[in-house]
Design an enzyme around this catalytic site. Structure first.
Site, mmCIF file in Angstrom:
data_model
loop_
_atom_site.group_PDB
_atom_site.id
_atom_site.type_symbol
_atom_site.label_atom_id
_atom_site.label_comp_id
_atom_site.label_asym_id
_atom_site.label_seq_id
_atom_site.Cartn_x
_atom_site.Cartn_y
_atom_site.Cartn_z
ATOM 1 C CD GLU A 40 -2.982 -0.859 -0.138
ATOM 2 O OE1 GLU A 40 -2.993 0.235 -0.734
ATOM 3 O OE2 GLU A 40 -3.658 -1.827 -0.512
ATOM 4 C CB CYS A 188 -14.759 2.567 -12.950
ATOM 5 S SG CYS A 188 -15.865 3.975 -12.721
ATOM 6 C CB CYS A 195 -19.904 1.496 -19.057
ATOM 7 S SG CYS A 195 -19.252 3.054 -18.416
ATOM 8 C CB CYS A 198 -18.880 -1.876 -15.273
ATOM 9 S SG CYS A 198 -18.841 -1.406 -13.534
ATOM 10 C CB CYS A 204 -23.441 2.897 -12.948
ATOM 11 S SG CYS A 204 -22.273 4.271 -13.042
HETATM 12 N N1 ADE Z 1 -3.848 0.133 -5.363
HETATM 13 C C1 ADE Z 1 -3.755 0.427 -4.067
HETATM 14 N N2 ADE Z 1 -3.853 -0.683 -3.310
HETATM 15 C C2 ADE Z 1 -4.002 -1.704 -4.178
HETATM 16 C C3 ADE Z 1 -4.145 -3.098 -4.019
HETATM 17 N N3 ADE Z 1 -4.148 -3.647 -2.827
HETATM 18 N N4 ADE Z 1 -4.283 -3.831 -5.137
HETATM 19 C C4 ADE Z 1 -4.265 -3.250 -6.329
HETATM 20 N N5 ADE Z 1 -4.139 -1.970 -6.544
HETATM 21 C C5 ADE Z 1 -4.004 -1.188 -5.478
#
Ligand code: ADE
Length: 330
Positions: A40, A188, A195, A198, A204
């Site tokens: 992250e 998206c 779309c 999706c 939506c």
């Molecule tokens: N972008 C931010 N966190 C992510 C995740 N866990 N998987 C894919 N893309 C992301």
């Protein structure tokens, strides 16, 4: 919105999820919080394609939080080199040390948010993915999905979080937030959303409007000022003189070529062998490269044929490449 929108979203994830090295497949046991946290942080401002190989290299070198917290700051910054946004790496180091002191990862978004470099989004993402907490992980992709679902042109973050919570199931919130991320990143999209593919198109409001691309409204980007600076190439016996940048400011604590302060007032150096233009988030920079004979200030000699191991950020890698290419051409 129909009641089973979340169900369709998750089924779509089960059928289409991206296999990424920090993920567990849907319905499998949750991934290691160390890997979730690291991914992250790396994924802030950086694409999945760029992060994937760098994440693999990083966890091969430091497979656990214990290993990472015992590593030197210089080694970690060197490993981060080229990924940009180096405050992330400095916070990562501080966070690893704090986690070693605590002895374990905190398990709730509220506690995770106390740690260095972990804000509202990241704390919620780790809590949901690694610990199964119903926490609203809202990044720019999730924000766009929710804004379009509800046709909100200029939504407040708190409104998006509330709508994510309304939709999030009690079971497996980690799969839900990652399903949201995948739909946001691959379907998206800001421009030319797919779309037709999706799982949420029947729910939506933006799709129903016929112009989903116009939602949410894009913010005006601020103009980027332009700066100039000089970097010195000081070479002796096959090595080049490197320094460490001051802790405060851009590229803080990173290995670098020595040089002048950068400023908007400065102009290109007359005696430069060349210059590179580099774009940072808040300004662009013309960096002139000037040859010098004598080292100055604190630094170290680094072998030129091993520069890729010096931990130089992209700006200085480009400067070094300019010098070595100029030499080949001479
Ligand atoms: N972008 C931010 N966190 C992510 C995740 N866990 N998987 C894919 N893309 C992301």
């Amino acid at each position: 919105m129909t009641a089973n929108a979340a169900q369709r979203l998750i089924q779509h994830y089960v059928d289409n999820f991206r296999r990424l090295p920090w993920r567990s497949p849907p319905e499998a046991p949750a991934p290691d919080p160390y890997r979730v946290w690291l991914s992250e942080i790396m994924l802030q401002q950086t694409t999945v394609a760029t992060v994937k190989p760098r994440f693999e290299r990083f966890v091969t070198r430091w497979p656990t939080i214990e290993a990472l917290s015992a590593a030197s700051g210089e080694d970690i910054l060197g490993e981060w080199a080229g990924l940009g946004y180096y405050a992330r790496a400095r916070n990562l180091i501080a966070c690893a040390r704090e986690l070693a002191r605590l002895g374990a990862f905190p398990r709730t978004a509220v506690e995770l948010r106390e740690l260095p470099g972990i804000g509202a989004y990241t704390s919620a993402a780790i809590a949901a993915i690694a610990f199964g907490e119903r926490a609203p992980a809202v990044d720019i992709n999730v924000e766009r999905v929710i804004a379009r679902l509800h046709a909100l042109k200029q939504p407040a973050r708190s409104e998006i979080e509330r709508l994510v919570m309304d939709m999030m199931p009690a079971d497996r919130p980690g799969d839900f937030v990652q399903a949201m991320m995948d739909v946001g990143a691959t379907i998206c999209r800001p421009k030319k959303p797919r779309c037709g593919d999706c799982p949420l198109n029947v729910d939506c409001a933006a799709f129903a409007s016929g112009d989903p691309e116009s939602i949410p409204q894009r913010r005006q980007k601020a103009a980027r000022p332009h700066q100039h600076g000089v970097a010195y190439w000081i070479e002796r016996g096959g090595s080049v003189w490197l320094v460490r940048r001051p802790a405060r400011g851009l590229l803080g604590e990173m290995a670098a070529l020595p040089g002048s302060e950068w400023s908007e007032a400065a102009r290109a150096a007359a005696n430069a062998i060349g210059s590179i233009r580099h774009v940072f988030t808040h300004f662009s920079l013309d960096l002139s490269i000037v040859l010098r004979a004598e080292p100055e200030g604190e630094g170290w000699w680094h072998p030129i044929d091993q520069l890729e191991r010096a931990g130089l950020p992209t700006l200085y890698r480009r400067a070094a490449k300019l010098v070595t290419e100029a030499r080949l051409a001479a």
